[in-house]
Design an enzyme around this catalytic site. Sequence first.
Site, PDB file in Angstrom:
ATOM      1  N   LEU A  72       0.828  -1.336  -0.269  1.00 26.18           N
ATOM      2  CA  LEU A  72       0.189  -0.127  -0.069  1.00 26.18           C
ATOM      3  C   LEU A  72       0.981   1.056   0.278  1.00 26.18           C
ATOM      4  O   LEU A  72       1.552   1.333   0.677  1.00 26.18           O
ATOM      5  CB  LEU A  72      -1.057  -0.017   1.321  1.00 26.18           C
ATOM      6  CG  LEU A  72      -1.751  -1.247   1.324  1.00 26.18           C
ATOM      7  CD1 LEU A  72      -2.831  -1.249   2.307  1.00 26.18           C
ATOM      8  CD2 LEU A  72      -2.455  -1.356   0.038  1.00 26.18           C
ATOM      9  N   HIS A  73       0.200   2.486  -0.438  1.00 23.74           N
ATOM     10  CA  HIS A  73       0.767   3.668  -0.547  1.00 23.74           C
ATOM     11  C   HIS A  73       0.097   5.236  -0.808  1.00 23.74           C
ATOM     12  O   HIS A  73      -1.444   4.030  -0.665  1.00 23.74           O
ATOM     13  CB  HIS A  73       1.878   4.047  -1.921  1.00 23.74           C
ATOM     14  CG  HIS A  73       1.135   3.356  -2.888  1.00 23.74           C
ATOM     15  ND1 HIS A  73      -0.283   4.026  -3.361  1.00 23.74           N
ATOM     16  CD2 HIS A  73       1.155   2.646  -4.120  1.00 23.74           C
ATOM     17  CE1 HIS A  73      -0.307   3.882  -4.689  1.00 23.74           C
ATOM     18  NE2 HIS A  73       0.295   2.727  -5.002  1.00 23.74           N
ATOM     19  N   HIS A 101      -3.294   3.985  -2.484  1.00 25.61           N
ATOM     20  CA  HIS A 101      -4.427   3.552  -1.804  1.00 25.61           C
ATOM     21  C   HIS A 101      -5.525   3.914  -0.305  1.00 25.61           C
ATOM     22  O   HIS A 101      -5.919   3.940  -0.406  1.00 25.61           O
ATOM     23  CB  HIS A 101      -4.027   2.152  -1.541  1.00 25.61           C
ATOM     24  CG  HIS A 101      -3.639   1.351  -2.596  1.00 25.61           C
ATOM     25  ND1 HIS A 101      -1.876   1.558  -2.020  1.00 25.61           N
ATOM     26  CD2 HIS A 101      -3.812   0.791  -3.292  1.00 25.61           C
ATOM     27  CE1 HIS A 101      -1.761   0.573  -3.745  1.00 25.61           C
ATOM     28  NE2 HIS A 101      -2.820   0.376  -3.990  1.00 25.61           N
ATOM     29  N   GLN A 128      -5.856 -12.134 -12.813  1.00 29.79           N
ATOM     30  CA  GLN A 128      -5.791 -10.553 -13.355  1.00 29.79           C
ATOM     31  C   GLN A 128      -3.854 -10.632 -14.084  1.00 29.79           C
ATOM     32  O   GLN A 128      -4.146  -9.710 -14.582  1.00 29.79           O
ATOM     33  CB  GLN A 128      -6.170  -9.449 -12.648  1.00 29.79           C
ATOM     34  CG  GLN A 128      -5.460  -9.315 -11.821  1.00 29.79           C
ATOM     35  CD  GLN A 128      -6.326  -7.740 -10.716  1.00 29.79           C
ATOM     36  OE1 GLN A 128      -6.937  -8.032 -10.463  1.00 29.79           O
ATOM     37  NE2 GLN A 128      -5.336  -6.930 -10.881  1.00 29.79           N
ATOM     38  N   SER A 156       2.381   3.752  -7.316  1.00 27.10           N
ATOM     39  CA  SER A 156       2.415   2.310  -7.321  1.00 27.10           C
ATOM     40  C   SER A 156       3.255   1.703  -7.073  1.00 27.10           C
ATOM     41  O   SER A 156       3.973   1.946  -6.919  1.00 27.10           O
ATOM     42  CB  SER A 156       1.700   2.163  -9.871  1.00 27.10           C
ATOM     43  OG  SER A 156       2.452   1.188  -9.508  1.00 27.10           O
ATOM     44  N   SER A 157       1.854   0.483  -6.672  1.00 31.00           N
ATOM     45  CA  SER A 157       3.111  -0.756  -6.199  1.00 31.00           C
ATOM     46  C   SER A 157       3.949  -1.306  -6.500  1.00 31.00           C
ATOM     47  O   SER A 157       5.103  -1.576  -6.937  1.00 31.00           O
ATOM     48  CB  SER A 157       2.263  -1.710  -5.877  1.00 31.00           C
ATOM     49  OG  SER A 157       0.904  -1.128  -5.018  1.00 31.00           O
ATOM     50  N   ARG A 158       4.067  -1.335  -8.301  1.00 32.07           N
ATOM     51  CA  ARG A 158       4.676  -1.097  -9.291  1.00 32.07           C
ATOM     52  C   ARG A 158       6.107  -0.339  -9.195  1.00 32.07           C
ATOM     53  O   ARG A 158       7.541  -1.010  -9.512  1.00 32.07           O
ATOM     54  CB  ARG A 158       4.912  -1.837 -10.198  1.00 32.07           C
ATOM     55  CG  ARG A 158       3.700  -3.034 -10.685  1.00 32.07           C
ATOM     56  CD  ARG A 158       3.519  -3.292 -12.213  1.00 32.07           C
ATOM     57  NE  ARG A 158       2.625  -4.834 -12.582  1.00 32.07           N
ATOM     58  CZ  ARG A 158       1.102  -4.701 -11.981  1.00 32.07           C
ATOM     59  NH1 ARG A 158       0.455  -3.437 -11.594  1.00 32.07           N
ATOM     60  NH2 ARG A 158       0.177  -5.640 -12.074  1.00 32.07           N
TER      61      ARG A 158
HETATM   62  P1  AMP Z   1      -3.512  -1.783  -7.055  1.00 31.66           P
HETATM   63  O1  AMP Z   1      -3.400  -2.379  -5.493  1.00 31.66           O
HETATM   64  O2  AMP Z   1      -3.059  -1.365  -7.899  1.00 31.66           O
HETATM   65  O3  AMP Z   1      -4.696  -3.589  -7.181  1.00 31.66           O
HETATM   66  O4  AMP Z   1      -5.252  -0.839  -6.870  1.00 31.66           O
HETATM   67  C1  AMP Z   1      -5.900  -0.572  -5.751  1.00 31.66           C
HETATM   68  C2  AMP Z   1      -6.701   0.601  -5.972  1.00 31.66           C
HETATM   69  O5  AMP Z   1      -5.651   1.944  -5.710  1.00 31.66           O
HETATM   70  C3  AMP Z   1      -7.378   0.333  -7.426  1.00 31.66           C
HETATM   71  O6  AMP Z   1      -8.591   0.895  -7.421  1.00 31.66           O
HETATM   72  C4  AMP Z   1      -6.128   2.105  -7.968  1.00 31.66           C
HETATM   73  O7  AMP Z   1      -6.831   2.493  -9.330  1.00 31.66           O
HETATM   74  C5  AMP Z   1      -6.209   2.561  -7.183  1.00 31.66           C
HETATM   75  N1  AMP Z   1      -5.166   3.375  -6.938  1.00 31.66           N
HETATM   76  C6  AMP Z   1      -3.436   2.873  -7.102  1.00 31.66           C
HETATM   77  N2  AMP Z   1      -2.588   3.691  -7.314  1.00 31.66           N
HETATM   78  C7  AMP Z   1      -3.439   5.246  -7.056  1.00 31.66           C
HETATM   79  C8  AMP Z   1      -3.436   6.011  -7.310  1.00 31.66           C
HETATM   80  N3  AMP Z   1      -1.490   6.461  -7.449  1.00 31.66           N
HETATM   81  N4  AMP Z   1      -3.871   6.886  -7.029  1.00 31.66           N
HETATM   82  C9  AMP Z   1      -5.427   7.035  -6.524  1.00 31.66           C
HETATM   83  N5  AMP Z   1      -5.786   6.020  -6.595  1.00 31.66           N
HETATM   84  C10 AMP Z   1      -5.216   4.352  -7.182  1.00 31.66           C
END
Ligand code: AMP
Length: 285
Positions: A33-34, A37, A61, A185-187
């Site tokens: 998480l960042h 999230h 996915q 982004s987590s990546r």
């Molecule tokens: P993920 O963990 O990457 O699957 O993301 C989970 C949720 O967090 C999804 O709805 C993403 O669109 C959202 N999310 C990821 N990165 C961001 C960001 N930088 N800003 C806003 N929402 C994000």
Amino acid sequence: MRIVKSKQDLRALVSGWKADKQEIGVVMTMGALHEGHLALAGAAKADNDRVIVTIFINPKQFDNKADLETYPVDTDADLQKLEDAGVDLVYLPQVNEIYPKGYSTTVAVGTMQDCLCGATRPGHMDGVTTVVSKLLIQTSPDRAYFGQKDFQQYLLIQRVAGDLDLDVDVIGVPTVREDDNLALSSRNRRLSEEQRNIAPTLYKVESAIADLIRQGEAVDHVLEWGRKIILDSGFERIDYLEIRSEEDLELISDVTDRDDLLSGRIFVAAWLGNTRLIDNYPISR
Ligand code: AMP
């Protein structure tokens, strides 16, 4: 903060809240998480009595095995962040809780699938819409929060909720960025220092394209220029750099009506080494 791993325990808590007429917001994540999230969790907390965050790395996915195997996991830190954010419940299912033996149902949307990430990551969008549908049914929220960073995903989930009569408001939260405008982004954790310095080029190109189009430059010409800048900066490959409608992801080009063009959004996906980064940006900003 409660942490549950089974849908039975999840349902028991959610049923209690519903009996007390409490409104529930959900945020679905794959962990690591960042602040992006946490912005979703903050929006959920502002609107609802109870907030659920799900953490599940959804194998369906991932179209790329190496991406799944190297996807960052940091559960202890995640739980601390969610506790600090005032989240009420974390749902942490194992894969066989979501996809038990014999599982065979897919939720696939018939529109807005065959472009952007749907076209470049086979099976990815069906994997997302399937798991999100299951998690919406399991958590039964009043509101569900999705990041606009994954704009196509957000539109598809709105479609699923409408088409399947799920009684939930699907809410899009603006993208949270680093100081240099790289979308969180987590990546990003996988980027080397050199790659991390190159990564903000995506945002720079998007905002320059938006400026040029507002000034009346031709779309095809500006996109060609943008692709060159991205590749020259050190990205190895571009999956897409396109302008599409924010409503239905229709492609926007030089023949598109000017008002439609100005209300369009720039979408980009490009590779830095083994890491694929995505971003999007509204022309009208
Ligand atoms: P993920 O963990 O990457 O699957 O993301 C989970 C949720 O967090 C999804 O709805 C993403 O669109 C959202 N999310 C990821 N990165 C961001 C960001 N930088 N800003 C806003 N929402 C994000």
